[in-house]
Structure formats: structure tokens, C-alpha cells
Design an enzyme around this catalytic site. Structure first.
Site, PDB file in Angstrom:
ATOM      1  N   ARG A  50       0.862  -1.184   0.000  1.00  0.00           N
ATOM      2  CA  ARG A  50       0.000   0.000   0.000  1.00  0.00           C
ATOM      3  C   ARG A  50       0.893   1.226   0.000  1.00  0.00           C
ATOM      4  O   ARG A  50       1.960   1.227   0.642  1.00  0.00           O
ATOM      5  CB  ARG A  50      -0.908   0.063   1.244  1.00  0.00           C
ATOM      6  CG  ARG A  50      -1.744  -1.150   1.522  1.00  0.00           C
ATOM      7  CD  ARG A  50      -2.586  -1.603   0.358  1.00  0.00           C
ATOM      8  NE  ARG A  50      -3.568  -0.651  -0.087  1.00  0.00           N
ATOM      9  CZ  ARG A  50      -4.269  -0.791  -1.223  1.00  0.00           C
ATOM     10  NH1 ARG A  50      -4.043  -1.840  -2.017  1.00  0.00           N
ATOM     11  NH2 ARG A  50      -5.159   0.092  -1.572  1.00  0.00           N
TER      12      ARG A  50
ATOM     13  N   HIS B 231      13.287  -2.102  -1.702  1.00  0.00           N
ATOM     14  CA  HIS B 231      12.781  -2.143  -3.078  1.00  0.00           C
ATOM     15  C   HIS B 231      13.750  -2.967  -3.937  1.00  0.00           C
ATOM     16  O   HIS B 231      14.968  -2.801  -3.829  1.00  0.00           O
ATOM     17  CB  HIS B 231      12.672  -0.715  -3.623  1.00  0.00           C
ATOM     18  CG  HIS B 231      12.093  -0.675  -5.003  1.00  0.00           C
ATOM     19  ND1 HIS B 231      10.751  -0.882  -5.243  1.00  0.00           N
ATOM     20  CD2 HIS B 231      12.667  -0.481  -6.204  1.00  0.00           C
ATOM     21  CE1 HIS B 231      10.536  -0.828  -6.544  1.00  0.00           C
ATOM     22  NE2 HIS B 231      11.685  -0.571  -7.155  1.00  0.00           N
TER      23      HIS B 231
ATOM     24  N   GLN C 280      20.185 -11.051  -1.565  1.00  0.00           N
ATOM     25  CA  GLN C 280      20.865  -9.823  -1.125  1.00  0.00           C
ATOM     26  C   GLN C 280      19.944  -8.970  -0.257  1.00  0.00           C
ATOM     27  O   GLN C 280      20.392  -8.296   0.673  1.00  0.00           O
ATOM     28  CB  GLN C 280      21.365  -9.017  -2.324  1.00  0.00           C
ATOM     29  CG  GLN C 280      22.457  -9.717  -3.104  1.00  0.00           C
ATOM     30  CD  GLN C 280      23.638 -10.106  -2.228  1.00  0.00           C
ATOM     31  OE1 GLN C 280      24.171  -9.292  -1.493  1.00  0.00           O
ATOM     32  NE2 GLN C 280      24.024 -11.376  -2.275  1.00  0.00           N
TER      33      GLN C 280
ATOM     34  N   ASN D   7      11.950   1.432   3.635  1.00  0.00           N
ATOM     35  CA  ASN D   7      11.356   0.467   2.694  1.00  0.00           C
ATOM     36  C   ASN D   7      12.477  -0.296   1.994  1.00  0.00           C
ATOM     37  O   ASN D   7      13.584   0.216   1.839  1.00  0.00           O
ATOM     38  CB  ASN D   7      10.517   1.224   1.658  1.00  0.00           C
ATOM     39  CG  ASN D   7       9.860   0.303   0.651  1.00  0.00           C
ATOM     40  OD1 ASN D   7       9.332  -0.761   0.998  1.00  0.00           O
ATOM     41  ND2 ASN D   7       9.889   0.686  -0.620  1.00  0.00           N
TER      42      ASN D   7
HETATM   43  C1  GRF Z   1      10.643  -8.029  -1.982  1.00  0.00           C
HETATM   44  O1  GRF Z   1      11.218  -8.325  -3.231  1.00  0.00           O
HETATM   45  C2  GRF Z   1      10.746  -6.566  -1.678  1.00  0.00           C
HETATM   46  O2  GRF Z   1      11.903  -5.970  -2.174  1.00  0.00           O
HETATM   47  C3  GRF Z   1       9.541  -5.993  -2.370  1.00  0.00           C
HETATM   48  O3  GRF Z   1       8.539  -6.971  -2.193  1.00  0.00           O
HETATM   49  C4  GRF Z   1       9.131  -8.247  -2.008  1.00  0.00           C
HETATM   50  C5  GRF Z   1       8.616  -8.773  -0.709  1.00  0.00           C
HETATM   51  O4  GRF Z   1       8.995 -10.110  -0.467  1.00  0.00           O
HETATM   52  N1  GRF Z   1       9.208  -4.697  -1.844  1.00  0.00           N
HETATM   53  P1  GRF Z   1       8.790 -10.739   0.953  1.00  0.00           P
HETATM   54  O5  GRF Z   1       7.304 -10.592   1.319  1.00  0.00           O
HETATM   55  O6  GRF Z   1       9.646 -10.013   1.937  1.00  0.00           O
HETATM   56  O7  GRF Z   1       9.174 -12.183   0.823  1.00  0.00           O
END
Ligand code: GRF
Length: 193
Positions: A95, A113, A177, A111
Site C-alpha cells: 500500500r 525495493h 541480497q 522500505n
Molecule cells: C521483496 O522483493 C521486496 O523488495 C519488495 O517486495 C518483495 C517482498 O517479499 N518490496 P517478501 O514478502 O519479503 O518475501
């Protein structure tokens, strides 16, 4: 045993593998953070199970139950008051938070990403990086500001693109990573408080 640990709230929407990397790190005595609560905007997701297994309190606040973002976020803000929180870690939380919510926690929301920001904001990052012929991809931990996937960068980890890579193989290697980067970034913030 470290005293005065940084208290985290981790926000998730699904699988929660990044949450798991934080749970694992926080289980070490000499790690300078601990998780107070895990919040999901989706019920019955794997991440909630991971939190419960680790004995961490959970909150399920489905965005679909609310007519407006204000009402959704207001309920979250109210619910968080029951927990000590120094830092909110978005970990696959799907969200977009409003400037109002972010303003409540200035510089206290981060966050993860799956791209080397500022490249490839938004979804399908690995598909787009491959289509562009990138030789290197990666992940970014950054402070959250109202503009999506922007905000000061705390840490990045790079991954080479190999011959024959698909969005799936790339996602897998970047995720490895991510699981290293998130606990490192939280440690950095805790230690430079
Ligand atoms: C990860 O690739 C993160 O970078 C992105 O959403 C994915 C979440 O994966 N924002 P998880 O729920 O932590 O396994």
C-alpha cells in the site's frame, strides 16, 4: 545483551521473507533491534505465520475493510499506539502510505525495493531491467517520503546479470541480497541513532 534496542514495527502484505530475515537477526543477542509488532493489510498471509511462530504480536488491518485511505491509516496509527515503536520497516507492504501517515513518523519509515533506485521504481523491476539489457541489478533500502520508491538511500546491494537470466532467477538472487541488506540497514540506523 544490548540494552535500549531499537523497536521495530514491520509492515507486510504477503510472503514475509524479508520479515524473516529481520526476525532471524533480532534473535541474536548482540543485534541492536527487536520487533514489537508485525502488521499486515492482508489476512492469512505467510508473513503473519512467520511472526506468530516467532512469538511476535501481529495486527491484521485489511485495507479493503475501509472506504478511505484516511480511515485505514487512522486505524493503523491508533493500533500502533499499543506498542513501543522507533522505526517502521516496510517489507513487501503493497500500500502507498499518505503524506499524512508519513508525516507522523518523520525519517522513521524505511522500505526495501528490488532495484537499484532511482532506476525501476514501481513493479516488475526485474523484467524491465532485463528488457533494457542491464548488466547489474540489485536492491535498495531507503527512507520513505510521499513520492513512491524515492527518499534518501540508506544501503544498496548489487547483483550481476548472468547469461540466461530470467526475471525469476534474477528475483531469486536479488532476494538473497535483500535478506542480507535489510538487517544490515536496520543495524546501521540503530547504531547511528
Ligand atoms: C521483496 O522483493 C521486496 O523488495 C519488495 O517486495 C518483495 C517482498 O517479499 N518490496 P517478501 O514478502 O519479503 O518475501
Amino acid at each position: 545483551m544490548i540494552e535500549n534496542k531499537l523497536n521495530l514495527a514491520v509492515f507486510i502484505s504477503g510472503r514475509g521473507s524479508n520479515l524473516q530475515s529481520l526476525i532471524d537477526a533480532c534473535q541474536e543477542d548482540n543485534y541492536p533491534a527487536q520487533i514489537s509488532v508485525v502488521l499486515s493489510n492482508k489476512p492469512n498471509v505467510q508473513g503473519l505465520e512467520r511472526a506468530k511462530k516467532a512469538g511476535i504480536p501481529t495486527l491484521t488491518i485489511p485495507h479493503k475493510d475501509f472506504e478511505t485511505k484516511e480511515a485505514f491509516e487512522g486505524t493503523i496509527l491508533e493500533a500502533l499506539k499499543d506498542y513501543p515503536i522507533d522505526l517502521i520497516c516496510l517489507a513487501g507492504f503493497m500500500r502507498i502510505l499518505s503524506p499524512y501517515f508519513i508525516g507522523h513518523w518523520p525519517d522513521k519509515i524505511i522500505n526495501i525495493h528490488p532495484s537499484l533506485l532511482p532506476d525501476y521504481k514501481g513493479l516488475n523491476t526485474h523484467e524491465r531491467a532485463l528488457a533494457d539489457g542491464q548488466k547489474e541489478v540489485g536492491c535498495t533500502i531507503h527512507h520513505v517520503v510521499p513520492e513512491m520508491d524515492s527518499g534518501p538511500i540508506i544501503m544498496q546491494k548489487k547483483v550481476p546479470v548472468l547469461d540466461g537470466d530470467t526475471p525469476e532467477t534474477l528475483a531469486e538472487r536479488v532476494l538473497e541480497q535483500e535478506h542480507i541488506a535489510y538487517p544490515e540497514a536496520v543495524r546501521l540506523l540503530a547504531e547511528t541513532r
